[in-house]
Design an enzyme around this catalytic site. Structure first.
Site, PDB file in Angstrom:
ATOM      1  N   ARG A   1       6.485  -0.401   0.149  1.00 57.04           N
ATOM      2  CA  ARG A   1       6.556  -0.952  -1.207  1.00 57.04           C
ATOM      3  C   ARG A   1       5.155  -1.089  -1.788  1.00 57.04           C
ATOM      4  NH1 ARG A   1       8.617  -6.987   0.768  1.00 57.04           N
ATOM      5  NH2 ARG A   1       6.681  -7.603   1.818  1.00 57.04           N
TER       6      ARG A   1
ATOM      7  N   ASP B   1       5.687   1.098   8.485  1.00 58.03           N
ATOM      8  CA  ASP B   1       5.717  -0.269   7.960  1.00 58.03           C
ATOM      9  C   ASP B   1       6.454  -1.151   8.961  1.00 58.03           C
ATOM     10  OD1 ASP B   1       6.216  -2.653   6.171  1.00 58.03           O
ATOM     11  OD2 ASP B   1       5.447  -1.280   4.659  1.00 58.03           O
TER      12      ASP B   1
ATOM     13  N   ASP C   1       3.825  -1.794  13.434  1.00 56.51           N
ATOM     14  CA  ASP C   1       3.091  -3.059  13.398  1.00 56.51           C
ATOM     15  C   ASP C   1       1.640  -2.705  13.663  1.00 56.51           C
ATOM     16  OD1 ASP C   1       1.802  -5.444  13.888  1.00 56.51           O
ATOM     17  OD2 ASP C   1       3.256  -6.186  15.342  1.00 56.51           O
ATOM     18  N   VAL C   2       0.806  -2.756  12.633  1.00 58.29           N
ATOM     19  CA  VAL C   2      -0.563  -2.254  12.762  1.00 58.29           C
ATOM     20  C   VAL C   2      -1.415  -3.079  13.709  1.00 58.29           C
ATOM     21  CG1 VAL C   2      -0.534  -1.149  10.488  1.00 58.29           C
ATOM     22  CG2 VAL C   2      -1.400  -3.506  10.718  1.00 58.29           C
TER      23      VAL C   2
ATOM     24  N   ASN D   1      -3.307   1.371   4.612  1.00 55.35           N
ATOM     25  CA  ASN D   1      -3.019   0.531   3.444  1.00 55.35           C
ATOM     26  C   ASN D   1      -2.492  -0.850   3.810  1.00 55.35           C
ATOM     27  OD1 ASN D   1      -2.063   0.020   0.496  1.00 55.35           O
ATOM     28  ND2 ASN D   1      -0.191  -0.112   1.705  1.00 55.35           N
TER      29      ASN D   1
ATOM     30  N   TYR E   1      -9.766 -13.495   2.913  1.00 54.33           N
ATOM     31  CA  TYR E   1      -9.359 -12.141   2.545  1.00 54.33           C
ATOM     32  C   TYR E   1     -10.578 -11.296   2.202  1.00 54.33           C
ATOM     33  CZ  TYR E   1      -6.926  -8.442  -0.096  1.00 54.33           C
ATOM     34  OH  TYR E   1      -6.450  -7.242  -0.560  1.00 54.33           O
TER      35      TYR E   1
ATOM     36  N   LYS F   1     -11.804  -7.751   3.973  1.00 52.79           N
ATOM     37  CA  LYS F   1     -11.935  -6.500   3.228  1.00 52.79           C
ATOM     38  C   LYS F   1     -13.374  -5.999   3.213  1.00 52.79           C
ATOM     39  CE  LYS F   1      -7.660  -5.661   2.219  1.00 52.79           C
ATOM     40  NZ  LYS F   1      -7.001  -4.441   2.761  1.00 52.79           N
TER      41      LYS F   1
ATOM     42  N   VAL G   1      -3.780  -5.651  -8.867  1.00 53.02           N
ATOM     43  CA  VAL G   1      -2.616  -4.905  -9.347  1.00 53.02           C
ATOM     44  C   VAL G   1      -1.429  -5.861  -9.318  1.00 53.02           C
ATOM     45  CG1 VAL G   1      -1.125  -2.912  -8.937  1.00 53.02           C
ATOM     46  CG2 VAL G   1      -3.574  -2.774  -8.397  1.00 53.02           C
TER      47      VAL G   1
ATOM     48  N   THR H   1       1.466  -6.152  -8.317  1.00 57.19           N
ATOM     49  CA  THR H   1       2.544  -5.975  -7.356  1.00 57.19           C
ATOM     50  C   THR H   1       3.017  -7.367  -6.933  1.00 57.19           C
ATOM     51  OG1 THR H   1       0.944  -5.960  -5.560  1.00 57.19           O
ATOM     52  CG2 THR H   1       1.555  -3.819  -6.500  1.00 57.19           C
TER      53      THR H   1
END
Length: 263
Positions: A18, A39, A61-62, A88, A157, A161, A192, A194
């Site tokens: 998504r 995902d 699961d990253v 992502n 966060y 990043k 964005v 989302t």
């Protein structure tokens, strides 16, 4: 860009069920790539993949090494190769530093930093000479404008990043020095709207940092020279560029896709 610029390429997009991830998967598919959507939301991944020609979905699961290996194996097996990775998947937990919780910080580090590092690791192993795919390729990591600005409530966060940016540059150097044939770049998306972006706006209001969501979003727009929020297509097109041969002499770079907010 010219249509079908990724014809014959094989891509794995993490967090692709998504939001921005889904838009990236759709854009790469439209450009001719075969796409695997990875995902933790496995059903949603398969549902999104079902809207794209020849795409597949897999649980990923990253934060988990075995999950990465299984997803890469599934990509090579289902798509017949693997030469594009878009890291992502990510999470954001809002909190002023005075209220920061250690578990929240560790969770963001685990998903955003460890998850990205593991993705690079398994992409390199598969794409390098002698790997399961062995044809080189490109990795695009999703950092954030949060890595380049100071915005209240997102210190944890922002730190993660910023780490994605550093991972990108070291990985690009290692790939070059070791002859892997894999370019590694990242983008810095602006805000964005989302579900994740909307939640961020609501959370900074709940934290008492802004009087309303309109005020929080207005503050972002006021800092953005182009005078608007980002759109998922803005981010997907930038990723497409970095995956394509149009960026064939670009590696170790961070591309701002933020309307100028982070300048």
């Amino acid at each position: 860009m010219t249509a079908q610029v990724l014809q014959g390429r094989k891509a794995l997009v993490t967090g692709g069920a998504r939001g921005i991830g889904a838009a990236i998967a759709q854009t790469l598919s439209a450009a001719g790539a075969a796409v695997m959507i990875g995902d933790v939301l496995e059903d949603a991944a398969r549902e999104t993949a079902g809207t794209l020609a020849g795409a597949h979905g897999v649980r990923l699961d990253v934060t988990d090494e075995a999950s990465w290996q299984a997803a890469v194996d599934a990509t090579v097996r289902s798509l017949g190769g693997f030469d594009l990775l878009v890291n992502n998947a990510g999470i954001e937990i809002t909190s002023p530093l005075v209220d920061a919780q250690a578990d929240d910080l560790r969770r963001m580090l685990d998903v955003n930093v460890v998850g990205t590092a593991l993705g690079i690791k398994h992409a390199f192993r598969a794409m390098r000479p002698g790997g399961a795919a062995g044809q080189g390729g490109a990795v695009v990591n999703i950092s954030s404008v949060a890595a380049t600005i100071a915005f209240p409530g997102i210190a944890g966060y922002s730190a993660t990043k910023s780490a994605v940016d550093r991972l990108t540059r070291v990985a690009a150097m290692e790939s070059g020095k070791l002859g892997y044939g894999v370019r590694v770049n990242c983008i810095y998306p602006g805000l964005v709207p989302t579900a994740m972006g909307q939640k961020l706006a609501a959370d900074v209001v709940d934290a008492g940092l802004f009087p309303s969501m309109d005020a929080a979003i207005g503050a972002v727009i006021a800092q953005t020279p182009l005078g608007r929020l980002g759109e998922v297509g803005d981010m997907a097109d930038a990723v497409l560029f970095l995956c394509s041969d149009a960026s064939r002499f670009i590696t170790g770079a961070g591309l701002p896709v933020d309307g100028g907010m982070g300048m």
